[in-house]
Structure formats: structure tokens, C-alpha cells
Design a protein around this motif. Structure first.
Motif, mmCIF file in Angstrom:
data_model
loop_
_atom_site.group_PDB
_atom_site.id
_atom_site.type_symbol
_atom_site.label_atom_id
_atom_site.label_comp_id
_atom_site.label_asym_id
_atom_site.label_seq_id
_atom_site.Cartn_x
_atom_site.Cartn_y
_atom_site.Cartn_z
ATOM 1 N N PRO A 1 -15.184 -3.967 -35.730
ATOM 2 C CA PRO A 1 -14.512 -4.092 -34.430
ATOM 3 C C PRO A 1 -14.752 -2.911 -33.482
ATOM 4 O O PRO A 1 -14.130 -2.821 -32.446
ATOM 5 C CB PRO A 1 -13.043 -4.140 -34.847
ATOM 6 N N TYR A 2 -15.672 -1.981 -33.852
ATOM 7 C CA TYR A 2 -15.934 -0.820 -32.991
ATOM 8 C C TYR A 2 -16.572 -1.250 -31.667
ATOM 9 O O TYR A 2 -16.073 -0.937 -30.587
ATOM 10 C CB TYR A 2 -16.860 0.170 -33.712
ATOM 11 N N GLY B 1 -14.741 -4.154 -27.819
ATOM 12 C CA GLY B 1 -14.407 -3.526 -29.085
ATOM 13 C C GLY B 1 -13.548 -2.290 -28.900
ATOM 14 O O GLY B 1 -13.273 -1.846 -27.779
ATOM 15 N N MET B 2 -13.132 -1.715 -30.024
ATOM 16 C CA MET B 2 -12.269 -0.552 -30.011
ATOM 17 C C MET B 2 -12.923 0.619 -29.277
ATOM 18 O O MET B 2 -12.296 1.290 -28.455
ATOM 19 C CB MET B 2 -11.944 -0.149 -31.451
ATOM 20 N N ASP B 3 -14.198 0.874 -29.551
ATOM 21 C CA ASP B 3 -14.890 1.991 -28.913
ATOM 22 C C ASP B 3 -15.028 1.805 -27.405
ATOM 23 O O ASP B 3 -14.979 2.773 -26.642
ATOM 24 C CB ASP B 3 -16.278 2.179 -29.537
ATOM 25 N N VAL B 4 -15.221 0.569 -26.986
ATOM 26 C CA VAL B 4 -15.349 0.290 -25.548
ATOM 27 C C VAL B 4 -14.029 0.557 -24.840
ATOM 28 O O VAL B 4 -13.997 1.139 -23.743
ATOM 29 C CB VAL B 4 -15.808 -1.164 -25.316
ATOM 30 N N VAL C 1 -22.106 9.295 -26.863
ATOM 31 C CA VAL C 1 -22.355 8.215 -27.815
ATOM 32 C C VAL C 1 -21.050 7.863 -28.491
ATOM 33 O O VAL C 1 -20.422 8.707 -29.130
ATOM 34 C CB VAL C 1 -23.404 8.629 -28.870
ATOM 35 N N ILE C 2 -20.634 6.612 -28.320
ATOM 36 C CA ILE C 2 -19.461 6.094 -29.039
ATOM 37 C C ILE C 2 -19.935 4.849 -29.757
ATOM 38 O O ILE C 2 -20.116 3.799 -29.150
ATOM 39 C CB ILE C 2 -18.285 5.747 -28.106
ATOM 40 N N VAL D 1 -11.701 13.976 -33.846
ATOM 41 C CA VAL D 1 -11.756 12.694 -34.558
ATOM 42 C C VAL D 1 -10.749 11.727 -33.944
ATOM 43 O O VAL D 1 -9.598 12.083 -33.706
ATOM 44 C CB VAL D 1 -11.448 12.896 -36.052
ATOM 45 N N TYR D 2 -11.192 10.505 -33.659
ATOM 46 C CA TYR D 2 -10.259 9.522 -33.103
ATOM 47 C C TYR D 2 -9.928 8.398 -34.085
ATOM 48 O O TYR D 2 -9.041 7.589 -33.838
ATOM 49 C CB TYR D 2 -10.808 8.924 -31.796
#
Length: 490
Positions: free
Chosen positions: A56-57, A71-74, A110-111, A129-130
Motif C-alpha cells: 500500500p506504499y 498510496g500511503m507514500d503519496v 524519493v518516497i 523514520v515515518y
């Protein structure tokens, strides 16, 4: 053999030396001044590099025939961009190209579910860290009783994403294993289902996402020995971007306080459910149509410039002037002696150090330059195939050298080179697919996008295969028509 080894060592030494020369200015520049935050605010955009095949990133969804990265990173990136007061721009590419994009200023951060390992920290900076998660292994559900943890895969083949921490874990902590690295997670899942590998190492949330959406898969705890960096996820930045990292860390602190699991991961899950409601290929027809449009655009433009440059380099190679002849030979041999993939990456990332070239333009330039070398040899061979008596006869009738070439030599050469030239055009449709590695949305890239969105591996491949066949077969028929017409006119 000794001479060959000495020559190879010389080539490697020179290549490493040149790499050092080109690499040093980048780090020296970042060490002098840190304007990373100011630069982002000045241009008004925050460019995020990601490989959207890791739910789900980050992953792709289809809404009304159009794709978008979610996604979560977005969501985290949107939060950061909002806090900085700039617009978020997302650049998609393979995971193993992301660090190169960061170092060559193609992206600001970069994610992409990236772990802040000690090795990576030597070349890039990381935010706080997230997210903290574990490392799991996906297996075929039928093998659930066979595999318990990483130790069960001794002397087995396992898969992991190229350039990822999972790849290193498999290589270093599973004794006797063969680690198969692929750029896309969808390809790894396909390799698992076709028993090319026995398991796929993946971060826990992503592994869970695939298992939840595919009844034939199961997940086990890898029980890897993990350092803090290998168990965490953070945001990557170019080395020396202290001001930008500090600003982003403020957003990361707020994200942690809002309970990332309950908010960001939950929101990503809603998109994953949307993706699996309709996984028919017809529903994703827009993806394939877009891929065909970009593939044809790249091919047509590259053919045009490839022919123009090919004629130029063919004439240079045929020239009696040593300098011009030498330059023509050097270009043709160098391009033919290096892979197209490397050429694409050099134009996009290498030249990108000095000129910011969009991915599509970089892909067209690289494919055009590559095609020109092969077209040049085809044209040269065709010209040389015309008997010298034809030239002598034309000159004896009073035609100039230019008139002889245009009116006598080239028309005959064209009939000889047309079949080979046609094969080059057909091949170009297929070879242009390599531009997907830098994020150009051609047919291969869209194929991967559909695989990621639908959790289906084989069917999208079949669809793309049929489309490529229709394109190449149609072009072959057109070229054959003109070939027969030339023979008839002769």
C-alpha cells in the motif's frame, strides 16, 4: 589470454576513472552550499521519485480510464508539499533507478518504501523514520506447510526487487540461496506463481496487500536479523540537503502523531479495494491505448531522425577524408557496441546532470541515436552493393559526382536496402520498449501498471503481446507492399 585480461583491466580502470571524474563535481557542489529548500520553494514544485508497484506504499489506480499514483507514500508526499507551500509532482520509474535520479537532480526526494540502511546513507540523506515494519516472504498457498521462515529456503531460489534491502537480505541471510532480482514486484509475483522462485521477500504491508488480493498466495514471517535501518522506512534526499531534510522532518513528526497506520494506511486500503472490483482487461483498455500512443510516437519520431542521421553517418563513413571517416566509424561502432538500455540511462541521467531533459524526449533521443548507427550501416551496405560500373558509366555520360549519386547510385541502393531498412523499423517498435525504465508510459510500462493494479500477471502480458503483433505485422505488410512495387517498377 594474458593480453586479453590486460586489455579488460585497462578498460575497467579507465571506466572507473571517468566515473570518478564525473561523480566528484556533484558531491562537491552540494558540500559548498545547501540551497535545497530554497530551490524547491523557488521553482514551486516538489518532485517525488517513486516506483508505483508496491501497495500500500505506492501503486496505480484506474479512475475513468485514467491512471493515477496513490498510496500511503503519496499521501505523505502531499502532506509535505502542502506544508512547504509547493505543488507535488510525481515521477515514476523503476526502483533501481531512483537513487540515480536523486543524485542527478531528476527528483527532489524519493518516497518508495525505502529503508535507510548504512550503505545508502553513504550516498544520500534520509529523513526521520515515518514507518516501522517487518520483512515477510510471500509463497504459493499450496506450499504453506513446506516453508516456515527464511531458513526453509536454503539452496532454493527466492525473488526480490532489484536494488532493494530485501534483495540484500536474501543474498546475505539465506544460505545457498539463489536470489533472482527483478525491477517490478508484479514480475516477481509472476515468477513465484510459475515456480521460477519459491518465495518473494517483501516488506510486511506490501506482502499483506498482495496476499489479501490473491487467494493463491500466503505470507510467512521471514524472521530476518534486521538492523534499525533495515526495519524502517524513510524519505531519501540528495547528499547535503540538510535544509530540505529538516523542513520535511517537521511534517514527518506531525504524521507520526496522527497515527500513520490508522489514517494513511487505511486510506490506501480503500484504493486497493477499488482496484480489485473490476480486473477485466477491457476495464484497463485505456492503459493499453495510452501505451500504444507513446510507443508509436517514439517509433515514428525515432525513425525520422534515425534515417536523417543514418544517411549522414553513412556518408561520413564512406568519405575519403580521414577525419570525417574516422568520426563516422567511431560513432557507429560505439553505439552498436553498447546496449540501448545504457544509452537511454546515459541520455536521461548522464546528460541530465547538465540539461534537464524530460523522460519522453530523452527516450526519443536515445532511440534515434541508436537507430541511426544501424541505419547508417544498412545504407552503407546498400551503396557499396551498386556496381562500380554504374558510376563509371554515369560519369562518362557527363553527370557530376552529385548527379551520379542522386540519379544512379541511390535509386539502385534503395531497392537493396529497403528490406533491411524495413526490418529496422519493425524492430524499433519492439526495442523502444526499453524507455519504460526511465518512466516513459509506453506499452511495456502500461503492461506493468495493469499487472500491479489488477494483481494479474499473465493476462496483461498476453494482451500486450497481441498488440505488439498487430503493430509489427501491419507495418510489415505495408513495407512489403512498397518492396513489391519497387521490384515491379524496376
Amino acid at each position: 589470454m594474458k593480453k586479453l585480461m590486460s586489455w579488460l583491466m585497462l578498460v575497467v580502470t579507465v571506466s572507473v576513472a571517468l566515473l570518478g571524474v564525473f561523480a566528484q563535481p556533484t558531491y562537491a557542489a552540494t558540500a559548498v552550499t545547501d540551497d535545497s529548500l530554497a530551490r524547491v520553494k523557488e521553482k514551486g514544485t516538489l518532485v517525488m521519485g517513486t516506483s508505483p508497484d508496491y501497495p500500500p506504499y505506492e501503486f496505480l489506480v484506474n479512475r475513468g480510464g485514467k491512471e493515477r499514483v496513490v498510496g500511503m507514500d503519496v499521501d505523505i508526499a502531499k502532506k509535505i508539499a502542502k506544508d512547504l507551500g509547493v505543488k507535488l509532482v510525481i515521477k515514476q520509474m523503476d526502483f533501481d533507478s531512483l537513487l540515480v535520479a536523486l543524485e542527478t537532480n531528476k527528483v527532489d526526494m524519493v518516497i518508495s518504501g525505502m529503508s535507510p540502511t548504512a550503505a545508502r546513507k553513504k550516498s544520500i540523506d534520509f529523513s526521520k523514520v515515518y514507518y516501522k515494519g517487518g520483512q515477510s516472504i510471500i509463497i504459493n498457498k499450496a506450499d504453506k506447510g513446506i516453508y516456515k521462515n527464511k531458513n526453509s529456503f536454503q539452496n532454493k531460489a527466492v525473488g526480490a526487487q532489484t536494488g532493494s534491502i530485501q534483495y540484500n537480505l536474501g543474498k546475505n541471510q539465506i544460505k545457498g540461496s539463489t536470489v533472482k532480482g527483478l525491477a517490478k514486484i508484479s514480475d516477481l509475483i509472476l515468477a513465484l506463481k510459475s515456480h521460477k522462485v519459491e518465495g518473494v521477500i517483501m516488506e510486511e504491508p506490501s506482502a499483506q496487500a498482495y496476499v489479501d488480493n490473491d487467494p493463491d498466495l500466503a505470507m510467512i514471517n521471514g524472521k530476518f536479523s534486521l538492523s534499525s535501518g533495515e526495519n524502517n522506512t524513510a524519505i531519501g534526499f540528495q547528499k547535503g540537503s540538510t535544509s530540505l531534510v529538516n523542513a520535511v522532518n517537521k511534517s514527518v513528526d506531525e504524521i507520526n502523531q496522527k497515527n500513520l497506520t490508522k489514517s494513511y494506511l487505511k486510506h490506501a486500503g480503500t484504493f486497493m479495494k477499488t482496484n480489485t472490483k473490476n480486473t477485466s482487461m477491457w476495464h484497463y483498455a485505456g492503459y493499453f491505448v495510452k501505451g500504444v500512443e507513446y510507443t508509436l510516437l517514439i517509433t515514428v519520431v525515432s525513425v525520422f531522425f534515425g534515417i536523417l542521421l543514418g544517411i549522414l553517418f553513412a556518408l561520413m563513413r564512406l568519405s575519403k577524408m580521414k577525419l570525417i571517416h574516422g568520426l563516422g566509424v567511431a560513432y557507429i561502432e560505439f553505439v552498436r557496441g553498447t546496449p540501448l538500455m545504457i544509452q537511454v540511462m546515459f541520455v536521461y541521467f548522464g546528460i541530465g546532470l547538465f540539461i534537464n531533459i524530460p523522460a519522453l524526449i530523452a527516450g526519443i533521443i536515445a532511440v534515434s541515436l541508436n537507430s541511426a548507427a544501424y541505419v547508417a550501416e544498412i545504407i552503407r551496405g546498400g551503396i557499396n552493393s551498386v556496381a562500380k560500373g554504374q558510376t563509371e558509366a554515369a560519369r562518362s555520360l557527363g553527370l557530376s559526382q552529385q548527379q551520379t549519386f542522386v540519379s544512379v547510385v541511390f535509386p539502385q541502393a534503395l531497392k537493396n536496402i529497403w528490406p533491411a531498412l524495413g526490418n529496422e523499423f519493425v524492430s524499433l517498435i519492439k526495442e523502444s520498449s526499453i524507455v519504460s525504465i526511465i518512466g516513459v508510459t509506453d506499452l511495456i510500462y502500461q503492461l506493468k501498471a495493469v499487472q500491479t493494479a489488477t494483481y494479474k500477471g499473465v493476462i496483461p502480458i498476453i494482451v500486450a503481446m497481441i498488440i505488439y503483433f498487430v503493430l509489427t505485422f501491419s507495418l510489415s505488410k505495408v513495407l512489403n507492399h512498397y518492396e513489391r512495387k519497387m521490384k515491379h517498377d524496376a
